[in-house]
Design a protein around this motif. Structure first.
Motif, PDB file in Angstrom:
ATOM      1  N   GLU A 137       0.822  -1.205   0.000  1.00  0.00           N
ATOM      2  CA  GLU A 137       0.000   0.000   0.000  1.00  0.00           C
ATOM      3  C   GLU A 137       0.858   1.259   0.000  1.00  0.00           C
ATOM      4  O   GLU A 137       0.557   2.243  -0.687  1.00  0.00           O
ATOM      5  N   MET A 194       1.019   4.240  -2.932  1.00  0.00           N
ATOM      6  CA  MET A 194       0.875   5.673  -2.687  1.00  0.00           C
ATOM      7  C   MET A 194       2.061   6.452  -3.240  1.00  0.00           C
ATOM      8  O   MET A 194       1.889   7.476  -3.900  1.00  0.00           O
ATOM      9  N   ASP A 234       2.155   7.189  -6.947  1.00  0.00           N
ATOM     10  CA  ASP A 234       1.083   8.037  -7.462  1.00  0.00           C
ATOM     11  C   ASP A 234       0.961   9.309  -6.629  1.00  0.00           C
ATOM     12  O   ASP A 234      -0.101   9.634  -6.089  1.00  0.00           O
ATOM     13  N   SER A 259      -0.656   9.490  -2.926  1.00  0.00           N
ATOM     14  CA  SER A 259      -2.102   9.531  -2.680  1.00  0.00           C
ATOM     15  C   SER A 259      -2.757   8.167  -2.847  1.00  0.00           C
ATOM     16  O   SER A 259      -2.328   7.341  -3.644  1.00  0.00           O
ATOM     17  N   ARG A 260      -3.802   7.964  -2.061  1.00  0.00           N
ATOM     18  CA  ARG A 260      -4.729   6.845  -2.259  1.00  0.00           C
ATOM     19  C   ARG A 260      -5.974   7.352  -2.980  1.00  0.00           C
ATOM     20  O   ARG A 260      -6.575   6.646  -3.773  1.00  0.00           O
ATOM     21  N   ILE A 261      -6.344   8.587  -2.632  1.00  0.00           N
ATOM     22  CA  ILE A 261      -7.495   9.259  -3.239  1.00  0.00           C
ATOM     23  C   ILE A 261      -6.961  10.464  -3.997  1.00  0.00           C
ATOM     24  O   ILE A 261      -6.134  11.222  -3.473  1.00  0.00           O
ATOM     25  N   ARG A 262      -7.418  10.642  -5.228  1.00  0.00           N
ATOM     26  CA  ARG A 262      -6.888  11.725  -6.050  1.00  0.00           C
ATOM     27  C   ARG A 262      -7.036  13.078  -5.372  1.00  0.00           C
ATOM     28  O   ARG A 262      -8.095  13.406  -4.821  1.00  0.00           O
ATOM     29  N   TYR A 263      -5.940  13.828  -5.399  1.00  0.00           N
ATOM     30  CA  TYR A 263      -5.837  15.168  -4.822  1.00  0.00           C
ATOM     31  C   TYR A 263      -5.772  15.171  -3.296  1.00  0.00           C
ATOM     32  O   TYR A 263      -5.780  16.242  -2.685  1.00  0.00           O
ATOM     33  N   LYS A 264      -5.691  13.984  -2.684  1.00  0.00           N
ATOM     34  CA  LYS A 264      -5.409  13.917  -1.248  1.00  0.00           C
ATOM     35  C   LYS A 264      -4.067  13.226  -1.097  1.00  0.00           C
ATOM     36  O   LYS A 264      -3.934  12.022  -1.337  1.00  0.00           O
ATOM     37  N   HIS A 265      -3.032  13.971  -0.689  1.00  0.00           N
ATOM     38  CA  HIS A 265      -1.653  13.490  -0.688  1.00  0.00           C
ATOM     39  C   HIS A 265      -1.182  13.266   0.748  1.00  0.00           C
ATOM     40  O   HIS A 265      -0.987  14.205   1.504  1.00  0.00           O
ATOM     41  N   GLU A 266      -1.021  12.011   1.102  1.00  0.00           N
ATOM     42  CA  GLU A 266      -0.689  11.651   2.479  1.00  0.00           C
ATOM     43  C   GLU A 266       0.803  11.706   2.760  1.00  0.00           C
ATOM     44  O   GLU A 266       1.237  11.785   3.904  1.00  0.00           O
TER      45      GLU A 266
END
Length: 372
Positions: free
Chosen positions: A206, A210, A213, A216-223
């Motif tokens: 996982e 991330m 990409d 991120s796991r969700i587009r435009y949310k960068h962990e």
């Protein structure tokens, strides 16, 4: 007759109808990255390597960088590896801010000499990075035992060993993470650049997904801070078509290698060896000869292409001078680099081509011996 080092066109022509149809499907869908073909290839390749997870990336170099980052290896850390490899292995270590620490190699297999691992262990050591070079598996059990004893990560560089085994188990399934280049000339190659990581650790998988990409796991949310290292759908389409042929192609390489060995073992200084605990898939067919440069020139005049993998050991490369290694510090690696040469090797190599290579090798090696 010309004999290339690798004949990519011969393989392409056999697969052309399937490949062109797959390209048309991808372009009709306009789903160009991280789509169904990438996901299918990740599943298929992971299963082939007897692993649970595959993470497709844009190159073998990126695979190594993502693996090191996923294992949280960074500035101040040391990674034990070998100098007898392509520089990407070391570039990846440098890219995360860590320091490569080299051990020498076995003189017959050209692979990591695990008996030297204890000698270079320091409090800063965080990982061991064995390289399954030329197509032969590293002796993994002692490496794994050493790593477990000292709490280290193991990251396999399997970029030249798609399908090779150690004690009956495929490489890519031993370490915390394994990294494969899918560069176009490899045993399993894309039409350009591609790579994949395999692992049995869901959290590492996982994290690599991330990082590849943009974190991120969700587009435009960068962990976390990531990169663009995504495998695209066009390359995945090619790889999915090629995957079912890999074992067949490896078997052809092994048959060619056996013929080479039968005809050359008493002619050249050394032919490839295969240890009882492993298999060899001959990404490259590497021999040793005297007067290598003259030998290569003579074969080139006869239309036979050769290469040297690799002429300058990494520890002696100008880019690695900061690590403080000098000539003589890895004598087995350095001697091998002066004598090795790769002969033509690819599944579609014909018996006629192989015989031409053998005849040219015999003529020029024996002529060189007579002059000495």
């Amino acid at each position: 007759m010309q004999v290339p080092l690798v004949d990519l066109r011969a393989q392409y022509l056999k697969l052309k109808p399937e490949i062109m149809a797959a390209f048309e499907e991808v372009l009709d869908s306009m789903r160009l990255f991280l789509g169904p073909r990438v996901q299918a290839f990740e599943r298929d390749f992971a299963a082939y390597c007897e692993c649970q997870y595959g993470v497709g990336v844009s190159s073998g170099t990126d695979a190594l960088i993502l693996a090191l980052r996923a294992c949280e290896i960074g500035p101040g850390d040391e990674v034990i590896t070998v100098s007898n490899t392509f520089i990407a292995t070391i570039e990846a270590i440098a890219a995360v801010g860590a320091r490569p620490v080299f051990v020498d190699i076995d003189p017959e297999t050209y692979l990591m000499d695990w008996q030297q691992l204890e000698q270079v262990l320091t409090p800063r050591t965080r990982a061991v990075l064995p390289v399954h070079l030329f197509g032969h598996a590293v002796e993994m059990q002692p490496v794994l035992d050493f790593a477990r004893a000292h709490g280290l990560k193991v990251i396999e560089d399997a970029s030249q060993a798609h399908g090779a085994t150690y004690q009956g188990q495929r490489v890519g399934s031993f370490g915390d993470i394994a990294c494969f280049s899918l560069y176009f000339s490899k045993n399993l190659g894309a039409f350009g650049e591609a790579g994949i990581c395999t692992t049995n650790d869901s959290s590492l998988a996982e994290r690599m997904r991330m990082i590849r990409d943009h974190g991120s796991r969700i587009r435009y949310k960068h962990e976390l801070m990531g990169v663009n290292a995504r495998l695209d759908e066009m390359q995945a389409a090619v790889l999915l078509i090629k995957m079912p042929y890999l074992d067949q192609w490896n078997a052809a390489r092994q048959a060619h290698a056996q013929r080479y060995a039968e005809l050359l073992q008493d002619v050249v200084e050394a032919v490839p060896v295969t240890r009882p605990w492993g298999t060899h898939v001959y990404c490259y067919y590497v021999i040793q000869v005297p007067a290598r440069d003259q030998f290569r020139e003579a074969l080139a005049k006869e239309g036979i292409e050769t290469n040297v993998h690799y002429p300058i050991p990494i520890h002696l490369q100008p880019a690695c001078s900061i690590y403080g290694y000098e000539k003589g510090m890895l004598p087995v690696t350095e001697r091998a680099a002066e004598h090795i040469v790769s002969l033509p090797m690819y599944p579609e190599l014909t018996e006629e081509q192989l015989q031409l290579v053998v005849a040219a090798v015999k003529k020029n090696v024996l002529a060189g011996v007579k002059k000495m």
